[in-house]
Scaffold this motif. Structure first.
Motif, mmCIF file in Angstrom:
data_model
loop_
_atom_site.group_PDB
_atom_site.id
_atom_site.type_symbol
_atom_site.label_atom_id
_atom_site.label_comp_id
_atom_site.label_asym_id
_atom_site.label_seq_id
_atom_site.Cartn_x
_atom_site.Cartn_y
_atom_site.Cartn_z
ATOM 1 N N ARG A 12 -97.969 -23.460 54.834
ATOM 2 C CA ARG A 12 -96.943 -24.421 55.231
ATOM 3 C C ARG A 12 -97.402 -25.822 55.501
ATOM 4 O O ARG A 12 -98.310 -25.895 56.022
ATOM 5 N N PRO A 13 -96.612 -26.611 54.734
ATOM 6 C CA PRO A 13 -97.011 -28.273 54.951
ATOM 7 C C PRO A 13 -96.866 -28.533 56.349
ATOM 8 O O PRO A 13 -95.800 -28.346 57.091
ATOM 9 N N VAL A 14 -97.676 -29.335 57.109
ATOM 10 C CA VAL A 14 -97.489 -29.967 58.101
ATOM 11 C C VAL A 14 -98.231 -31.424 58.234
ATOM 12 O O VAL A 14 -99.299 -31.769 57.393
ATOM 13 N N GLU A 15 -97.237 -32.434 58.584
ATOM 14 C CA GLU A 15 -97.466 -33.927 58.543
ATOM 15 C C GLU A 15 -97.972 -34.578 59.931
ATOM 16 O O GLU A 15 -97.128 -34.316 60.872
ATOM 17 N N ALA A 16 -99.072 -35.197 59.979
ATOM 18 C CA ALA A 16 -99.211 -35.997 61.151
ATOM 19 C C ALA A 16 -98.905 -37.446 60.709
ATOM 20 O O ALA A 16 -99.006 -37.755 59.705
ATOM 21 N N ALA A 17 -98.234 -38.021 61.883
ATOM 22 C CA ALA A 17 -97.740 -39.218 61.600
ATOM 23 C C ALA A 17 -97.876 -40.125 62.818
ATOM 24 O O ALA A 17 -97.778 -39.859 63.870
ATOM 25 N N LEU A 18 -98.199 -41.433 62.263
ATOM 26 C CA LEU A 18 -98.726 -42.493 63.402
ATOM 27 C C LEU A 18 -97.816 -43.404 63.329
ATOM 28 O O LEU A 18 -97.676 -44.137 62.210
ATOM 29 N N TRP A 19 -96.877 -43.905 64.225
ATOM 30 C CA TRP A 19 -96.019 -45.162 63.907
ATOM 31 C C TRP A 19 -96.890 -46.475 63.834
ATOM 32 O O TRP A 19 -97.449 -46.811 64.572
ATOM 33 N N LEU A 20 -96.534 -46.992 62.920
ATOM 34 C CA LEU A 20 -96.875 -48.564 62.317
ATOM 35 C C LEU A 20 -96.005 -49.352 62.545
ATOM 36 O O LEU A 20 -96.352 -50.822 63.248
ATOM 37 N N GLY A 21 -94.904 -49.421 62.404
ATOM 38 C CA GLY A 21 -93.845 -50.430 62.758
ATOM 39 C C GLY A 21 -92.845 -50.507 61.240
ATOM 40 O O GLY A 21 -93.403 -50.010 60.081
#
Length: 299
Positions: free
Chosen positions: A229-238
């Motif tokens: 299953r797809p898993v997405e890592a995300a880092l806030w940039l703005g």
């Protein structure tokens, strides 16, 4: 490739990704003469060189995606593309392993990929240094976090150095982050990489793009596969206008429905790749220079 006749007695060919030229006397020139820049043969070679460079990047990107997303790769597909120099450069010396019953890599039969053919299967150098053949329907290109424990991974890297392994795709020497203490609760994000300042948001988004990550909804994102299953890592940039100052925020992981996962639910590959992305982006932040007065103050 051989020389191709061009106008005026000149001949051109490709040297790697560069068009080279010789004159009618057979002497190699330092550069293609200006009067030949629009010659049809020169233009075709330049277009071919650009295509070859793009093809090499695409092969590397696809092999990296197979590794990061833990996708089974059909052995027949590897055999089909192996004669292509760009594909072979991307795949050669990667550690490959047959699928185990649980869908993960069968590390006991893993080896460094050295050959492939439709009849003979995949030729590998196994972890004992023996040349063997894998006649299996598909293999995994395992992420290093799945290969072994940290101590054994160092030994495997030393063994690869002895074999003079040269991997075009980062696998064995890929940076690995493992889950540490304090990440088993109900928390859904980390602030490890928060507070990284960029003079302009477009600097942060450009860095993400250059590193091969997508930017969506104000986040830099990296997608992996966990248990199919797809898993997405995300880092806030703005999400402000591009010229505005940007400050990095929390690192989070999302499931297939887009909802945040608890840190305890994030699998080892997604955990490592999320940190790898966030660390690389955070490294590009603006670091204030210390003035002489500030240094003296610290003393």
């Amino acid at each position: 490739m051989g020389w191709i006749e061009a106008a005026g007695g000149y001949a051109v060919t490709l040297d790697g990704a560069r068009v080279v030229c010789r004159n009618a006397a057979g002497r190699a020139l330092k550069q293609v003469p200006g009067k030949l820049r629009t010659d049809p043969e020169v233009v075709r070679l330049q277009q071919l060189a650009e295509w070859l460079e793009r093809h090499e990047r695409e092969c590397l990107a696809q092999a990296d995606a197979w590794l990061v997303r833990s996708l089974p790769v059909p052995a027949a597909l590897i055999a089909r593309v192996w004669p292509d120099a760009a594909w072979q450069a991307a795949l050669r010396d990667l550690v490959v392993a047959p699928l185990a019953e649980d869908g993960g890599p069968d590390l006991a039969r893993a080896g460094f990929l050295r050959d492939a053919g439709p009849e003979r299967g995949l030729g590998v150098v196994d972890l004992d240094g023996d040349s063997v053949r894998l006649t299996v329907p598909a293999v995994l290109i395992p992420h290093p976090v799945l290969l072994t424990d940290p101590a054994d991974l160092d030994e495997l890297r030393e063994f690869a150095a002895e074999l003079e392994v040269r991997q075009s795709v980062g696998q064995l020497f890929r940076e690995v982050w493992r889950r540490g203490p304090g990440t088993d609760g109900a928390a859904t994000a980390l602030d490890t990489y928060a507070g990284g300042r960029f003079a302009q948001l477009r600097h942060a988004t450009a860095r993400a793009t250059q590193l091969g990550y997508r930017v969506r909804g104000g986040h830099a994102v990296c997608q992996v596969m966990a248990a199919g299953r797809p898993v997405e890592a995300a880092l806030w940039l703005g999400s402000d206008y591009p010229e505005a100052e940007a400050v990095t925020g929390e690192l989070e992981w999302r499931g297939s429905g887009g909802g945040r996962l608890r840190l305890s639910e994030v699998d080892p590959v997604a955990w490592s790749e999320g940190h790898r992305m966030a660390s690389a982006l955070y490294a590009g932040r603006v670091v204030p220079e210390e003035t002489e007065e500030g240094v003296e103050g610290k003393r």
